[in-house]
Every structure is written in structure tokens, then in C-alpha cells.
Scaffold this motif. Structure first.
Motif, PDB file in Angstrom:
ATOM      1  N   SER A  21      -0.578   4.939 -10.630  1.00 28.56           N
ATOM      2  CA  SER A  21      -2.396   5.014 -11.017  1.00 28.56           C
ATOM      3  C   SER A  21      -2.552   2.901 -10.711  1.00 28.56           C
ATOM      4  O   SER A  21      -3.420   3.226 -10.438  1.00 28.56           O
ATOM      5  CB  SER A  21      -2.906   5.144 -11.916  1.00 28.56           C
ATOM      6  OG  SER A  21      -3.048   4.776 -12.784  1.00 28.56           O
ATOM      7  N   LEU A  22      -1.936   1.966 -10.276  1.00 26.63           N
ATOM      8  CA  LEU A  22      -1.562   1.268 -11.472  1.00 26.63           C
ATOM      9  C   LEU A  22      -2.339   0.529  -9.819  1.00 26.63           C
ATOM     10  O   LEU A  22      -2.044   0.415  -8.575  1.00 26.63           O
ATOM     11  CB  LEU A  22      -0.697  -0.266 -11.972  1.00 26.63           C
ATOM     12  CG  LEU A  22      -0.287  -0.132 -12.655  1.00 26.63           C
ATOM     13  CD1 LEU A  22       0.924  -0.544 -13.315  1.00 26.63           C
ATOM     14  CD2 LEU A  22      -1.357   0.084 -13.655  1.00 26.63           C
ATOM     15  N   ASN A  23      -3.159  -0.490 -10.485  1.00 32.61           N
ATOM     16  CA  ASN A  23      -3.971  -1.112  -8.580  1.00 32.61           C
ATOM     17  C   ASN A  23      -3.313  -2.193  -7.819  1.00 32.61           C
ATOM     18  O   ASN A  23      -2.835  -2.418  -6.506  1.00 32.61           O
ATOM     19  CB  ASN A  23      -5.573  -2.597  -9.300  1.00 32.61           C
ATOM     20  CG  ASN A  23      -6.645  -1.153  -8.952  1.00 32.61           C
ATOM     21  OD1 ASN A  23      -6.186  -0.026  -8.996  1.00 32.61           O
ATOM     22  ND2 ASN A  23      -6.759  -1.679 -10.346  1.00 32.61           N
ATOM     23  N   SER A  24      -1.815  -2.720  -8.690  1.00 35.81           N
ATOM     24  CA  SER A  24      -1.410  -3.695  -7.824  1.00 35.81           C
ATOM     25  C   SER A  24      -0.057  -3.175  -7.649  1.00 35.81           C
ATOM     26  O   SER A  24       0.251  -2.884  -6.148  1.00 35.81           O
ATOM     27  CB  SER A  24      -0.525  -3.960  -9.554  1.00 35.81           C
ATOM     28  OG  SER A  24      -0.030  -3.604 -10.228  1.00 35.81           O
ATOM     29  N   ASN A  30      -0.129  -0.367  -0.237  1.00 37.27           N
ATOM     30  CA  ASN A  30      -0.924  -0.795   1.641  1.00 37.27           C
ATOM     31  C   ASN A  30      -0.124  -1.676   2.453  1.00 37.27           C
ATOM     32  O   ASN A  30      -0.745  -1.747   3.213  1.00 37.27           O
ATOM     33  CB  ASN A  30      -2.445  -1.043   0.850  1.00 37.27           C
ATOM     34  CG  ASN A  30      -3.372  -0.635   0.553  1.00 37.27           C
ATOM     35  OD1 ASN A  30      -3.096   0.838   0.964  1.00 37.27           O
ATOM     36  ND2 ASN A  30      -4.103  -0.471  -0.315  1.00 37.27           N
ATOM     37  N   LYS A  52      -1.164   0.579  -5.948  1.00 38.88           N
ATOM     38  CA  LYS A  52      -1.288   0.513  -4.853  1.00 38.88           C
ATOM     39  C   LYS A  52      -1.859  -0.408  -3.841  1.00 38.88           C
ATOM     40  O   LYS A  52      -1.379  -0.319  -2.459  1.00 38.88           O
ATOM     41  CB  LYS A  52      -3.557   1.171  -5.255  1.00 38.88           C
ATOM     42  CG  LYS A  52      -3.251   2.428  -6.176  1.00 38.88           C
ATOM     43  CD  LYS A  52      -4.521   2.391  -6.232  1.00 38.88           C
ATOM     44  CE  LYS A  52      -4.754   3.585  -7.401  1.00 38.88           C
ATOM     45  NZ  LYS A  52      -6.150   4.112  -8.015  1.00 38.88           N
ATOM     46  N   GLU A  53      -1.904  -1.768  -4.262  1.00 37.92           N
ATOM     47  CA  GLU A  53      -2.008  -2.390  -3.010  1.00 37.92           C
ATOM     48  C   GLU A  53      -0.994  -2.445  -2.688  1.00 37.92           C
ATOM     49  O   GLU A  53      -0.144  -3.535  -1.374  1.00 37.92           O
ATOM     50  CB  GLU A  53      -2.362  -4.319  -3.982  1.00 37.92           C
ATOM     51  CG  GLU A  53      -3.892  -3.924  -4.104  1.00 37.92           C
ATOM     52  CD  GLU A  53      -3.992  -4.940  -5.391  1.00 37.92           C
ATOM     53  OE1 GLU A  53      -3.459  -6.494  -5.529  1.00 37.92           O
ATOM     54  OE2 GLU A  53      -5.557  -5.204  -5.801  1.00 37.92           O
TER      55      GLU A  53
END
Length: 616
Positions: A540-543, A549, A545-546
Motif C-alpha cells: 500500500s506504500l506510495n513508493s 506505474n 504504487k509509483e
């Protein structure tokens, strides 16, 4: 007396170590024996040149096969051949066309070689002083029949030993391949090759059980055990040993019961894995009831005791020494440990679940001993308990605090029950819990210590009536209604869940691979706390997810909260008996990359760097 106990303990440890050192697990007979493959080694006819080749001809016993050079599963050992000779360099090995074979012992289709076949090593370079007679070929393989898979084995074949002395001609084989003898390994050599793999996996099972003590699943029971150790720290060493080994017996017997249940399910043709009991609504319901009743006991709502007029000698012994409580702690620790996985444990159990029942029992025993090992150390070396605070009034508050931990566990179990069934089953369970809580309060009022035996029996009778009423008029109708409900599953392979993850299916993975996509697959379950910890702490970390992507990763989730034979088969295919399992597919990988059970951002990043980004 103290010295005598120490001597007995040392003798016991020495005896156990001796048994492990002398036990040859690979010597157990679990079915039809397999002879080592017959191996012949020779060069192509004519004078050696860079167009020549080294050939290994193998013959495998009927009813057996060996894994191909790409068996299709990371857990299986591929067949490899390496050769060395003075002055000769070989090009990459050429393997024959493999066949697809479904192995019952693995419950999956793998790629194999069988019967008689040849493996070719082309010559890439010849020096002037080459010596073909010095050729040594090494074959590494793993054999399987329909009933079992053996541990990996290595065979070394020397070219000089296969040539008759009358035909030995250094560097020249002009007209015919020489007459060849068969080189095989002796039984002792084969066993010595097999033993490290078995013992290494057994060690993994023990270490995995040891690490389970650090997992969130066993935290409530672990805290209660620490409280118990605090109370027992001032007691005699003999009593401490007795209570600890009674708890260990509870852990062992519970693991054996689980192993037996798994074997029965597999024998009946079902699919069972690590933590499989949490897919059963009845088990979840009973565990929730147990947690709530245990918590109410810690809160002081009621106590379980026997009036002095009804106590037997055994009852007094149990009440005094707490052996029943220690055994119960061991059982509870086992039940709460199974929804968690740990490093080493996944690989060990994946190995054990594809083996005969005796091996499965052996691995479950090793895991149980690992889980109980810290408490055994405390009992054997009681001075290690000196860091614990002395008993006092703080223990009452701590005991009540532990009750809230158990209540939290009950809430989690109710949530899992809701995911596995429906809201009406959860509501019915809450009604049953309310009735049981009221019954426990009556026991605390009518059956408190010092009350008459008739009052105690009456209070327990009321509890039983309330429990039966809640079960037959609330829970059972809700469960029957859930069984009749028909859920329509989507046939769209591109379907997504509420979080945007694709719903796993073999067809989806094949389609994504054909499109050159980089894929991250999360095999999970709502009852798997290790899975949830990875999801909350890493995925769930933004890092992350990035990162997904950036590499255009397609996220796929396989939910094993409910029984699913297809997911169970895929888990076994990758050497796992349960969740979590994390796979990464990509154009930079020849096959799926299996990640560890405990994820970190660096592990995911390294895997994606190996897989490469999706192709547009």
C-alpha cells in the motif's frame, strides 16, 4: 538431586542429537524403489573437431521420469549436465524435447524426460594438447513417479572408466564409438546425496516454527504465556519443567491432529494446505466463541473451578499445578499460529505437503518443536526468567489488558467469517456470543468459588441451554441459508476487485504473458495475517504504487479466503502449501520469480528490475 536432574537432561539432549545425526530419512521406503539411471558417455564418431560433440545416453526405469531442464516449477530441480576435459571447451548443452506429464504426487503437470534419451554437449573449442580421455561429465537430476518425488541426486561419469584398455586411443576415435559400461552410484552414495536436502528442509520447518513466535497471530497467547512465566518464575524448577513440557505436548498433539486432518482431506480427494481450517466457517465460529469466553475469564466475569466436595485427586492436582491450563495454552497457540506464515516455513511446508504422510508428520513435529522451543529454554534454564518483574498487583491489570487482545482477535475472526460467508452469519454469531456472555456472567454469579455444588451445576446447565438455543435458532439457520445461496462468478477474465486488482485465473496470466506484460501476483487470504501485514506495510506504500506505474505492472490477486481447488493447485505448483505467495512475471524472466513470504520495497524493486517493464 539437582545434579541428578542436570545429568538426566544432558543425557536426553545427547540422545536426541544422536537420533537426528544417525537418522537417514532418505532410507525410508515410501513406495517402489528406483535404480539410478543408466548413463553412457561417448563422443561422435571420427576425429574430434569443433563440429564434434559429447553425447550422454540415459535410460530411466519404467514408471519413473526425471525433471527436464525446464520442469516448469521453481520448486523442482531441473536436469543439468556439465562436462570438463583437458583442452576441450563445450558449447551450451542441447537437451531433448521434453514431454508433459501429470504427476499425482505433486498434483500438477510438469516437463519430464523418460525411457531412453540423449543429451548433447557440442564442442566449441579444441586445443592442440586436448585429452578426450580425461572427460568427466556430471549429471544432476530429480526423479519422480506417480506416487512420490525423490530428493535431487548427482552422478559423475568418467570417460576413461567406460573404455576398455584395448580400445584406449588418446585423441582419436575414427570409426566407431567404443563399447561402453554403465556407471551408477552405490546406495550409500545416493543416500549421502539425498540426506542434506531432507535435513535442510526439516531445519527450515524448525526455524519457521521458531519465527512464528514473532508473528502477530500468536501475540495474545504469547502474552498470556509471558504472564504465566512471571507467576511461575518463583516456583520450583521441577514444576516449571512440568508445566512447560505439558504446554509443549499441547502444541505437538495439536500439530499432529492438524497433520492427520490434512492427510484425511487429501486422501478423500480434497485440497488442504497450511491454515486451511480457516476456510471453514464452523472453525471460525468456534474460535471466535473460544476467544470471547477466554477474554471474559481474564476480565474476571467468571472462573472455572470445582467445588471441594466434587474434586478428585486428579482435579486437585490440575488445580494446583495448572497442567490443564498449560496444555490448553499449547493448543490455542497452535490454532492461532496457523493463519500466519514465516520465513523458511513456506518452503519447508511446500516440500512436506508433496511427501508421504510420515514425512508430513515429521515436518509438523519439527515446526511444533520450533514454536515451543523458547519456552523449553526458559524451563531448562530458569535463571533466564530473572529479567521478568516479580508478581504483584500489576498482574491483575495486565491480565485484563490481555483480555482486550483476545477480544481484538475475536473481532478479526468475525471479520474473516463475514468475508467467508455473509452478514447474516456474523449477526447470528453475535447473538450466540451475547447469550454465551450472559451465561458466563451467570456462572460468575451462581457458580463463584465457595458456592454450593448444586448452584455450580445449575449455572452450567443454564449456559448449555443458552448455547444450544443460540446455535439452533440463530447460527444454524443462517449457515443453511448461506449454503443455499448461489453466487454467480464472473466469466470475464479482465474483472477487477474494488481495489483495482485483476482477479487471478490461469487464463488471465496466459493472456497477459502473451501481451508481454509485467505481472505481480498476490496469493492472499483474509485470514492470513502475514498477507495483511505485507499489504498494509509494503504493497500500500506510495513508493510501491509509483514503482508499479513506472514498470506498467499489471496487479493480479488470487483470493484463497474460501476453498479454491485451482488456487490450491497453483500454490503447490510453486512449492507452497498455503499463502502468502508472491509471483513476478516479465519478459526478462524465463519463468515466474517467487518472492519471499515477508516483503520489503527493495525485494519488489529488485524483482521488477529483473522482469523489466511491460511491452507496449
Amino acid at each position: 538431586m539437582k545434579h541428578f536432574e542436570n545429568i538426566c537432561l544432558l543425557c536426553l539432549l545427547f540422545w536426541c542429537s544422536n537420533i537426528f545425526a544417525q537418522t537417514d530419512i532418505s532410507a525410508f521406503d515410501f513406495g517402489q524403489d528406483m535404480n539410478e539411471p543408466r548413463v553412457e558417455i561417448f563422443y561422435s564418431q571420427g576425429t574430434l573437431s569443433e563440429d564434434s560433440y559429447l553425447q550422454l545416453r540415459l535410460q530411466v526405469d519404467s514408471g519413473w521420469s526425471i525433471n527436464s531442464n525446464a520442469p516448469g516449477d521453481d520448486f523442482l530441480v531441473p536436469t543439468t549436465v556439465n562436462a570438463t576435459a583437458t583442452g576441450i571447451t563445450y558449447a551450451p548443452t542441447i537437451y531433448p524435447t521434453a514431454q508433459k506429464e501429470f504427476i499425482d504426487a505433486l498434483d500438477m503437470e510438469i516437463s519430464t524426460f523418460s525411457d531412453t534419451f540423449s543429451i548433447i554437449l557440442p564442442i566449441a573449442e579444441l586445443k592442440d594438447d586436448y585429452d578426450s580421455i580425461s572427460t568427466v561429465a556430471t549429471l544432476n537430476y530429480q526423479a519422480c513417479s506417480q506416487g512420490m518425488c525423490l530428493a535431487p541426486t548427482e552422478i559423475e561419469v568418467k570417460f576413461s572408466e567406460q573404455l576398455g584398455t584395448s580400445t584406449l586411443k588418446k585423441n582419436s576415435f575414427k570409426d566407431e564409438a567404443p563399447l561402453l559400461n554403465t556407471t551408477t552410484l552405490s546406495d550409500d552414495t545416493a543416500n549421502s546425496k539425498n540426506r542434506p536436502t531432507w535435513l535442510l528442509m526439516l531445519l527450515f520447518a524448525f526455524i519457521g516454527g521458531l519465527i512464528l513466535n514473532l508473528m502477530p497471530c500468536v501475540l495474545p497467547v504469547l502474552s498470556i504465556k509471558v504472564l504465566s512465566l512471571t507467576q511461575q518464575a518463583q516456583e520450583s524448577r521441577r514444576r516449571l519443567l512440568g508445566l512447560t513440557f505439558t504446554m509443549t505436548a499441547g502444541v505437538l498433539i495439536s500439530f499432529w491432529v492438524l497433520a492427520g486432518a490434512i492427510i484425511l482431506v487429501q486422501t478423500a480427494g480434497g485440497h488442504a494446505g497450511w491454515g486451511f481450517q480457516f476456510q471453514n466457517p464452523i472453525f471460525l465460529l468456534l474460535m471466535t466463541i473460544l476467544m470471547v469466553l477466554f477474554a471474559l475469564n481474564l476480565f474476571g466475569v467468571y472462573e472455572i473451578w470445582l467445588p471441594s466436595s466434587t474434586q478428585t485427586g486428579m482435579g486437585k492436582l490440575t488445580s494446583k499445578s495448572g497442567f490443564g491450563g498449560a496444555f490448553f495454552n499449547g493448543v490455542l497457540m497452535t490454532l492461532l499460529a496457523t493463519p500466519c506464515s514465516a520465513p523458511f516455513l513456506g518452503s519447508a511446508m511446500g516440500f512436506a505437503f508433496s511427501r508421504p504422510p510420515l514425512i508430513l508428520f515429521l515436518f509438523f513435529t519439527a515446526t511444533a518443536l520450533g514454536l515451543a522451543f523458547p519456552f523449553m529454554i526458559f524451563a531448562i534454564f530458569p535463571r533466564s526468567l530473572s529479567w521478568l518483574p516479580k508478581p504483584g498487583s500489576w498482574m491483575l491489570l495486565f491480565k485484563q489488558f490481555l483480555g482486550f487482545l483476545l477480544m481484538g482477535t475475536a473481532v478479526w475472526l468475525l471479520w474473516v467469517l463475514g468475508k467467508a460467508t455473509a452478514l447474516n452469519v456474523v449477526v447470528a454469531t453475535l447473538v450466540l456470543l451475547l447469550l454465551l456472555g450472559f451465561g458466563a456472567w451467570i456462572i460468575g454469579f451462581l457458580g463463584a468459588p465457595g458456592k454450593k455444588a448444586s448452584h455450580v451445576l445449575l449455572s452450567w446447565l443454564i449456559l448449555v441451554i443458552l448455547a444450544l438455543g443460540g446455535w439452533f435458532y440463530a447460527v444454524q439457520p443462517a449457515l443453511k441459508q448461506e449454503e443455499k445461496a448461489h453466487t454467480i462468478s464472473s466469466t470475464d477474465i479482465w474483472a477487477k476487485d474494488a481495489q483495482g486488482w485483476h482477479v487471478w485465473s490461469p487464463q488471465l496470466i496466459q493472456e497477459l504473458q502473451a501481451q508481454g506484460k509485467t505481472i505481480f501476483v498476490d496469493f492472499t487470504a483474509d485470514w492470513c495475517l502475514t498477507c495483511k501485514a505485507n499489504e498494509l506495510g509494503v504493497l500500500s506504500l506510495n513508493s510501491i504504487k509509483e514503482l508499479f506505474n513506472e514498470f506498467e505492472v499489471v496487479m493480479v490477486k488470487a483470493d484463497w479466503t474460501k476453498t479454491d481447488a485451482t488456487i490450491a493447485q497453483e500454490l503447490r505448483k510453486h512449492g507452497r502449501s498455503g499463502v502468502p505467495l508472491y509471483l513476478v512475471y516479465g519478459t526478462g524472466l524465463k519463468q515466474a520469480l517467487v518472492l519471499p513470504e515477508i516483503l520489503t520495497p527493495d525485494i519488489i524493486k529488485d524483482a521488477l528490475l529483473q522482469a523489466g517493464p511491460s511491452m507496449n
